[in-house]
Scaffold this active site. Structure first.
Site, PDB file in Angstrom:
ATOM      1  N   SER A 116       0.859  -1.190   0.000  1.00 18.85           N
ATOM      2  CA  SER A 116       0.000   0.000   0.000  1.00 18.85           C
ATOM      3  C   SER A 116       0.890   1.233   0.000  1.00 18.85           C
ATOM      4  O   SER A 116       2.017   1.188   0.501  1.00 18.85           O
ATOM      5  CB  SER A 116      -0.886   0.006   1.250  1.00 18.85           C
ATOM      6  OG  SER A 116      -1.577   1.240   1.348  1.00 18.85           O
ATOM      7  N   ASN A 117       0.364   2.328  -0.536  1.00 19.49           N
ATOM      8  CA  ASN A 117       1.071   3.609  -0.457  1.00 19.49           C
ATOM      9  C   ASN A 117       0.266   4.607   0.352  1.00 19.49           C
ATOM     10  O   ASN A 117       0.566   5.794   0.355  1.00 19.49           O
ATOM     11  CB  ASN A 117       1.321   4.166  -1.872  1.00 19.49           C
ATOM     12  CG  ASN A 117       2.187   3.227  -2.687  1.00 19.49           C
ATOM     13  OD1 ASN A 117       3.181   2.713  -2.180  1.00 19.49           O
ATOM     14  ND2 ASN A 117       1.803   2.975  -3.938  1.00 19.49           N
ATOM     15  N   ASN A 118      -0.771   4.134   1.043  1.00 14.78           N
ATOM     16  CA  ASN A 118      -1.655   5.001   1.832  1.00 14.78           C
ATOM     17  C   ASN A 118      -1.044   5.189   3.232  1.00 14.78           C
ATOM     18  O   ASN A 118      -0.949   4.234   4.000  1.00 14.78           O
ATOM     19  CB  ASN A 118      -3.033   4.324   1.906  1.00 14.78           C
ATOM     20  CG  ASN A 118      -4.019   5.100   2.737  1.00 14.78           C
ATOM     21  OD1 ASN A 118      -3.662   5.707   3.738  1.00 14.78           O
ATOM     22  ND2 ASN A 118      -5.272   5.075   2.309  1.00 14.78           N
ATOM     23  N   GLY A 150      -2.030   6.492   6.038  1.00 16.73           N
ATOM     24  CA  GLY A 150      -2.877   6.142   7.179  1.00 16.73           C
ATOM     25  C   GLY A 150      -2.907   4.639   7.407  1.00 16.73           C
ATOM     26  O   GLY A 150      -2.762   4.151   8.535  1.00 16.73           O
ATOM     27  N   ASP A 195      -7.737  -5.132   0.510  1.00 14.74           N
ATOM     28  CA  ASP A 195      -8.600  -4.562  -0.527  1.00 14.74           C
ATOM     29  C   ASP A 195      -9.939  -4.285   0.138  1.00 14.74           C
ATOM     30  O   ASP A 195     -10.392  -5.065   0.985  1.00 14.74           O
ATOM     31  CB  ASP A 195      -8.759  -5.514  -1.712  1.00 14.74           C
ATOM     32  CG  ASP A 195      -9.207  -4.748  -2.963  1.00 14.74           C
ATOM     33  OD1 ASP A 195      -8.692  -3.641  -3.202  1.00 14.74           O
ATOM     34  OD2 ASP A 195     -10.082  -5.242  -3.681  1.00 14.74           O
ATOM     35  N   GLY A 232     -12.770   9.108   1.475  1.00 15.74           N
ATOM     36  CA  GLY A 232     -13.684   8.366   0.600  1.00 15.74           C
ATOM     37  C   GLY A 232     -15.151   8.650   0.880  1.00 15.74           C
ATOM     38  O   GLY A 232     -15.605   9.802   0.915  1.00 15.74           O
ATOM     39  N   TYR A 233     -15.911   7.609   1.134  1.00 15.46           N
ATOM     40  CA  TYR A 233     -17.366   7.708   1.307  1.00 15.46           C
ATOM     41  C   TYR A 233     -17.773   8.056   2.744  1.00 15.46           C
ATOM     42  O   TYR A 233     -18.971   8.122   3.046  1.00 15.46           O
ATOM     43  CB  TYR A 233     -18.024   6.385   0.878  1.00 15.46           C
ATOM     44  CG  TYR A 233     -17.744   6.010  -0.568  1.00 15.46           C
ATOM     45  CD1 TYR A 233     -18.579   6.455  -1.597  1.00 15.46           C
ATOM     46  CD2 TYR A 233     -16.637   5.236  -0.915  1.00 15.46           C
ATOM     47  CE1 TYR A 233     -18.321   6.135  -2.921  1.00 15.46           C
ATOM     48  CE2 TYR A 233     -16.363   4.902  -2.240  1.00 15.46           C
ATOM     49  CZ  TYR A 233     -17.203   5.359  -3.232  1.00 15.46           C
ATOM     50  OH  TYR A 233     -16.951   5.044  -4.547  1.00 15.46           O
ATOM     51  N   LYS A 259     -12.900   5.196  14.836  1.00 14.65           N
ATOM     52  CA  LYS A 259     -13.126   4.491  13.571  1.00 14.65           C
ATOM     53  C   LYS A 259     -12.314   3.191  13.523  1.00 14.65           C
ATOM     54  O   LYS A 259     -12.836   2.129  13.189  1.00 14.65           O
ATOM     55  CB  LYS A 259     -12.768   5.390  12.384  1.00 14.65           C
ATOM     56  CG  LYS A 259     -13.064   4.730  11.044  1.00 14.65           C
ATOM     57  CD  LYS A 259     -12.693   5.561   9.843  1.00 14.65           C
ATOM     58  CE  LYS A 259     -12.818   4.709   8.573  1.00 14.65           C
ATOM     59  NZ  LYS A 259     -12.256   5.329   7.384  1.00 14.65           N
ATOM     60  N   HIS A 292     -14.392  -1.769   9.259  1.00 17.60           N
ATOM     61  CA  HIS A 292     -14.102  -2.975   8.480  1.00 17.60           C
ATOM     62  C   HIS A 292     -12.605  -3.290   8.499  1.00 17.60           C
ATOM     63  O   HIS A 292     -12.204  -4.421   8.706  1.00 17.60           O
ATOM     64  CB  HIS A 292     -14.598  -2.788   7.045  1.00 17.60           C
ATOM     65  CG  HIS A 292     -14.140  -1.511   6.392  1.00 17.60           C
ATOM     66  ND1 HIS A 292     -14.132  -0.296   7.038  1.00 17.60           N
ATOM     67  CD2 HIS A 292     -13.645  -1.253   5.145  1.00 17.60           C
ATOM     68  CE1 HIS A 292     -13.672   0.648   6.242  1.00 17.60           C
ATOM     69  NE2 HIS A 292     -13.366   0.085   5.079  1.00 17.60           N
TER      70      HIS A 292
HETATM   71  P1  IMP Z   1      -8.491   0.371  -1.454  1.00 19.74           P
HETATM   72  O1  IMP Z   1      -8.755  -0.741  -0.485  1.00 19.74           O
HETATM   73  O2  IMP Z   1      -7.349   1.252  -0.992  1.00 19.74           O
HETATM   74  O3  IMP Z   1      -8.386  -0.117  -2.866  1.00 19.74           O
HETATM   75  O4  IMP Z   1      -9.759   1.351  -1.370  1.00 19.74           O
HETATM   76  C1  IMP Z   1     -10.927   1.110  -2.066  1.00 19.74           C
HETATM   77  C2  IMP Z   1     -11.845   2.297  -2.031  1.00 19.74           C
HETATM   78  O5  IMP Z   1     -12.954   1.977  -1.199  1.00 19.74           O
HETATM   79  C3  IMP Z   1     -11.283   3.594  -1.464  1.00 19.74           C
HETATM   80  O6  IMP Z   1     -10.645   4.363  -2.453  1.00 19.74           O
HETATM   81  C4  IMP Z   1     -12.557   4.278  -0.969  1.00 19.74           C
HETATM   82  O7  IMP Z   1     -13.241   4.882  -2.036  1.00 19.74           O
HETATM   83  C5  IMP Z   1     -13.379   3.097  -0.480  1.00 19.74           C
HETATM   84  N1  IMP Z   1     -13.092   2.837   0.942  1.00 19.74           N
HETATM   85  C6  IMP Z   1     -12.473   1.772   1.481  1.00 19.74           C
HETATM   86  N2  IMP Z   1     -12.383   1.884   2.816  1.00 19.74           N
HETATM   87  C7  IMP Z   1     -12.951   3.061   3.115  1.00 19.74           C
HETATM   88  C8  IMP Z   1     -13.141   3.757   4.350  1.00 19.74           C
HETATM   89  O8  IMP Z   1     -12.753   3.335   5.447  1.00 19.74           O
HETATM   90  N3  IMP Z   1     -13.766   4.950   4.252  1.00 19.74           N
HETATM   91  C9  IMP Z   1     -14.204   5.474   3.077  1.00 19.74           C
HETATM   92  N4  IMP Z   1     -14.024   4.887   1.906  1.00 19.74           N
HETATM   93  C10 IMP Z   1     -13.409   3.672   1.921  1.00 19.74           C
END
Ligand code: IMP
Length: 208
Positions: free
Chosen positions: A8-10, A12, A69, A162-163, A184, A189
């Site tokens: 991951s590059n995120n 947080g 994911d 995100g959402y 959170k 999840h």
């Molecule tokens: P990924 O797991 O980094 O590929 O994220 C998938 C996408 O799902 C993110 O870019 C968000 O749009 C959405 N998403 C996943 N987890 C969250 C969360 O905790 N909050 C809000 N959006 C989320």
């Protein structure tokens, strides 16, 4: 200290995962430190995409790898956006901003438009986390988490990403974006999946 590459590059996600693995004597190293190129996520299930990312990172770094994911699934939309959550609104039109925030805003606009005539607002976030010991590991460790809520029309809160400003939790009377990061992480999840993975890892630690 054993090393594990995180696919991951995120920032947080990297911080949260690092904190949870440190007590197990595992050092979490971001894939950027190994110059791992972005992996494709072409599959129609979260688990297949997470495995593809973990195997890809492990192959490039030559280390065990962890990947997650995740996405938001809306029952009245047949589970959409699902695995397409990150790019639900598609690529930005030419000339428009390309950052994470503008992608989030476009995704949320599309979600609300799709929900305008839908039969319900129930939704859940889903996250799966996998850990492979090597790129071809036949026995990956797998853990998942689900977080239930409702999609509302008016955004509330500025935390999260995100959402989150539209993801309302009736039992708290708040959206995910109105929770502190600690609140959170304790129930989300991703927090659930990480806790389950940590428990699995403790149980099989000898094999790792
Ligand atoms: P990924 O797991 O980094 O590929 O994220 C998938 C996408 O799902 C993110 O870019 C968000 O749009 C959405 N998403 C996943 N987890 C969250 C969360 O905790 N909050 C809000 N959006 C989320």
């Amino acid at each position: 200290m054993k090393k594990l590459v995180i696919a991951s590059n995120n920032p947080g996600k990297l911080r949260e995962i690092g904190q949870l693995l440190a007590p197990l004597g595992i050092e979490a190293v971001p894939q950027s430190e190994f110059g791992v190129p972005e992996a494709d996520e072409p599959h129609c299930t979260f688990i297949e995409n997470a495995l593809a990312k973990a195997r890809h990172a492990s192959h490039h770094a030559g280390l065990p790898a962890l990947a997650d994911d995740s996405g938001i699934c809306v029952a009245a939309l047949g589970g959409e956006p699902g695995v397409r959550s990150a790019r639900y609104a598609g690529e930005p039109p030419a000339g428009s901003p390309r950052g994470r925030d503008s992608q989030d805003a476009r995704n949320n606009r599309k979600l609300l438009a799709m929900l305008a005539n839908a039969s319900g607002r129930n939704a859940h976030y889903y996250c799966v986390i996998v850990l492979v010991r090597h790129a071809r590991d036949p026995e990956p460790l797998i853990a998942e988490g689900r977080w239930h809520g409702e999609v509302i029309d008016t955004p509330r809160g500025t935390n999260g990403f995100g959402y989150d400003p539209y993801f309302y939790l009736p039992e708290f009377g708040r959206t995910a974006a109105e929770l502190s990061p600690e609140e959170k992480n304790a129930i989300s999840h991703r927090g659930q999946a990480l806790a389950a993975l940590t428990a699995r890892l403790r149980a099989v630690h000898g094999a790792w």
